[in-house]
Design an enzyme around this catalytic site. Structure first.
Site, short mmCIF file in Angstrom:
data_model
loop_
_atom_site.label_atom_id
_atom_site.label_comp_id
_atom_site.label_asym_id
_atom_site.label_seq_id
_atom_site.Cartn_x
_atom_site.Cartn_y
_atom_site.Cartn_z
N LYS A 112 9.26 24.77 -28.42
CA LYS A 112 7.96 24.15 -28.65
C LYS A 112 6.96 25.12 -29.26
O LYS A 112 6.13 24.73 -30.08
CB LYS A 112 7.39 23.59 -27.33
N LYS A 195 19.27 15.73 -29.38
CA LYS A 195 18.84 14.75 -28.38
C LYS A 195 17.77 13.82 -28.97
O LYS A 195 17.00 14.23 -29.84
CB LYS A 195 18.30 15.45 -27.12
N LYS A 198 10.81 12.31 -28.93
CA LYS A 198 9.65 11.81 -29.68
C LYS A 198 9.13 12.86 -30.64
O LYS A 198 8.33 12.55 -31.51
CB LYS A 198 8.55 11.37 -28.71
P1 TYM Z 1 9.76 14.26 -20.41
O1 TYM Z 1 8.48 13.52 -20.20
O2 TYM Z 1 9.97 14.98 -21.70
O3 TYM Z 1 10.97 13.28 -20.23
C1 TYM Z 1 11.12 12.43 -19.09
C2 TYM Z 1 12.57 12.42 -18.65
O4 TYM Z 1 13.42 11.95 -19.71
C3 TYM Z 1 14.52 12.83 -19.87
N1 TYM Z 1 14.95 12.79 -21.29
C4 TYM Z 1 16.19 12.49 -21.69
N2 TYM Z 1 17.31 12.16 -21.01
C5 TYM Z 1 18.42 11.88 -21.73
N3 TYM Z 1 18.46 11.91 -23.09
C6 TYM Z 1 17.36 12.23 -23.82
N4 TYM Z 1 17.42 12.25 -25.16
C7 TYM Z 1 16.16 12.54 -23.11
N5 TYM Z 1 14.92 12.89 -23.51
C8 TYM Z 1 14.19 13.03 -22.38
C9 TYM Z 1 13.98 14.19 -19.48
O5 TYM Z 1 15.02 15.09 -19.14
C10 TYM Z 1 13.09 13.83 -18.30
O6 TYM Z 1 13.87 13.75 -17.11
N6 TYM Z 1 8.95 18.46 -17.83
C11 TYM Z 1 9.30 17.06 -17.71
C12 TYM Z 1 8.30 16.28 -16.88
C13 TYM Z 1 8.04 16.85 -15.54
C14 TYM Z 1 8.92 16.79 -14.42
C15 TYM Z 1 8.23 17.46 -13.37
C16 TYM Z 1 10.17 16.25 -14.21
C17 TYM Z 1 6.91 17.51 -15.15
N7 TYM Z 1 7.03 17.87 -13.86
C18 TYM Z 1 8.81 17.60 -12.10
C19 TYM Z 1 10.75 16.39 -12.93
C20 TYM Z 1 10.07 17.06 -11.91
C21 TYM Z 1 9.32 16.45 -19.10
O7 TYM Z 1 8.69 16.95 -19.99
O8 TYM Z 1 10.00 15.28 -19.19
#
Ligand code: TYM
Length: 332
Positions: A112, A195, A198
Site C-alpha cells: 500500500k 486477489k 477494490k
Molecule cells: P478488508 O476490509 O480489506 O476485507 C474484509 C475481509 O475480506 C477478506 N478479503 C478476501 N477474501 C477472499 N478473497 C479476496 N479476494 C478477498 N479480499 C478481501 C479480507 O481478508 C477480510 O477478512 N484489516 C482488515 C479489517 C480489519 C480486521 C480487524 C479484520 C480491521 N481490524 C480485526 C479482522 C480483525 C481489512 O482490511 O479487511
C-alpha cells in the site's frame, strides 16, 4: 462460549465477492456457535487518503450489508470501531512493544505504501496492523475469520499477545485465524492470479455485490479463462476456470466436483452463463434488503448504539487490566 471477532473496512460503496466469500459468509455461520463481535473499522479506513463526505455513509452501508447477508444483531454484537475509544488506547500500549523492524515486514504496508510513494504514506498506514491487533486483543477472542491476505496481521497479533503476556503476566487470550482454504482467496476475473480487490487498476475483474446484476453478469461473461477448452478444477494451470468454479460452487452450494462432472463436454460459455445466473439470484434480493435497511438509518444507528455499549464493556475491562499490568497509576 468461545468468542469470534472480525471487521470489514468501509472503504467502498459495496462489499465485493472476495469480502463476502472469504470472510463475511463465515461470520454468518460462526455467530450460531460463538459469541460474535463484528465491526466496521472506520479508523483503519483513514490510513489512506479518504473522502470525509462518504465515510459515514459507507459505514452505515457496511452495516446494512452485514444485516442483509444475515448477521443477526440479536446474536452478534455489531459496532463501529471509532465508537470504542479503548481500542485506540490499547493500540498505544501495543505500539510500545512492537519492533520497528517487525512492523516494517508487513507485506500489506509495503504494497500500500508503494502505491502512494513511501514518503507520502502516513504513519497510520505503518501502524495499521497494531490497531488491528488491538481490535482483536481487546475482546479476548478465540477465532478471527478472515481471508488469506490478513494472515500475516493475525500472526503479528499473536506475537504481540504472547510478548505482552510473557513480559507483564497473562493478560490476553491468544487468538487463532479462521481461514477457510477453498474461499480464502477469490481472484480478479481479469487477472486470475491476483486477489479480487477494490484497489486493482481496473474494476473489470471486480464483482461488487450491490452493482446492477446485469453489469456483474457481463463481467463474468468477459472473465479471462485460458486457450484450452476443458473444464476442470486446477488452480495452478487453470486459475480463471477454477476461480469461476469456486464462485459458482460457493454461491450455489453445489460441490466443485459435481459441477465439474456436469460440465463434461460443455464449454466455458456454459460455465460463465451459469455462474452469472447464480450470482444474479444471490444479489437480487440482497440489494433489496440493503436498500430497506438504508431507508431506516435511525434503526441502524440504534443497533450500533447497543453494539457499542456491549463492546465497550468488554474492551474497557481488558484495558483496565492492561493499564494495571504496565504500571500506570490509576486515576482517582
Ligand atoms: P478488508 O476490509 O480489506 O476485507 C474484509 C475481509 O475480506 C477478506 N478479503 C478476501 N477474501 C477472499 N478473497 C479476496 N479476494 C478477498 N479480499 C478481501 C479480507 O481478508 C477480510 O477478512 N484489516 C482488515 C479489517 C480489519 C480486521 C480487524 C479484520 C480491521 N481490524 C480485526 C479482522 C480483525 C481489512 O482490511 O479487511
Amino acid at each position: 462460549r468461545a468468542r469470534v471477532l472480525s471487521g470489514i473496512q468501509p472503504t467502498s460503496d459495496s462489499f465485493h465477492l472476495g469480502n463476502y466469500l472469504g470472510a463475511v459468509r463465515q461470520w454468518v455461520a460462526l455467530q450460531e456457535d460463538f459469541e460474535a463481535y463484528y465491526f466496521i473499522p472506520d479508523m483503519h479506513a483513514i490510513t489512506v487518503p479518504h473522502d470525509p463526505k462518504t465515510l459515514a455513509e459507507r459505514t452505515r452501508r457496511s452495516v446494512a450489508q452485514l444485516l442483509a447477508v444475515g448477521v443477526d444483531p440479536e446474536r452478534s454484537t455489531i459496532y463501529v470501531q471509532s465508537h470504542i475509544p479503548e481500542i485506540a488506547e490499547l493500540t498505544w500500549v501495543l505500539q510500545c512493544i512492537t519492533g520497528f523492524g517487525e512492523a516494517s515486514r508487513m507485506t500489506q504496508f509495503k504494497d500500500k505504501s508503494a502505491k502512494q510513494g513511501v514518503d507520502a504514506a502516513g504513519v497510520g498506514l505503518f501502524t495499521y496492523p497494531i490497531l488491528m491487533a488491538a481490535d482483536i486483543l481487546a475482546f479476548q477472542v478465540d477465532r478471527v475469520p478472515v481471508g488469506e491476505d490478513q494472515r500475516q496481521h493475525l500472526e503479528l497479533t499473536r506475537d504481540l499477545a504472547q510478548r505482552f503476556n510473557s513480559r507483564f503476566g497473562k493478560t490476553f487470550k491468544i487468538p487463532q485465524a479462521h481461514i477457510v482454504k477453498e474461499f480464502a482467496k477469490i481472484y480478479d476475473l481479469q487477472n486470475p492470479t491476483a486477489k479480487m480487490s477494490k484497489s486493482a487498476e481496473t474494476d473489470k475483474g471486480l464483482i461488487n455485490l450491490l452493482d446492477e446484476p446485469k453489469k456483474s453478469a457481463k463481467k463474468i461473461r468477459s472473465a479471462v479463462t485460458d486457450t484450452d477448452t476443458e473444464i476442470r478444477f486446477d488452480p495452478e494451470n487453470k486459475p480463471g476456470v477454477s476461480n469461476l468454479l469456486t464462485i459458482q460452487s460457493a454461491l450455489s452450494g453445489t460441490p466443485i466436483d459435481v459441477l465439474v462432472d456436469k460440465y463434461q463436454g460443455k464449454g466455458y460459455g456454459d460455465l460463465k452463463v451459469d455462474t452469472a445466473d447464480v450470482l444474479t439470484e444471490f444479489v437480487t434480493p440482497l440489494r433489496g434488503r440493503v436498500a430497506e435497511y438504508m431507508d431506516d438509518p435511525a434503526e441502524l444507528d440504534a443497533i450500533l448504539a447497543r453494539g457499542a455499549e456491549r463492546a465497550r464493556s468488554v474492551a474497557s475491562s481488558t484495558l483496565r487490566s492492561v493499564y494495571d499490568k504496565v504500571g500506570f497509576l490509576p486515576p482517582r
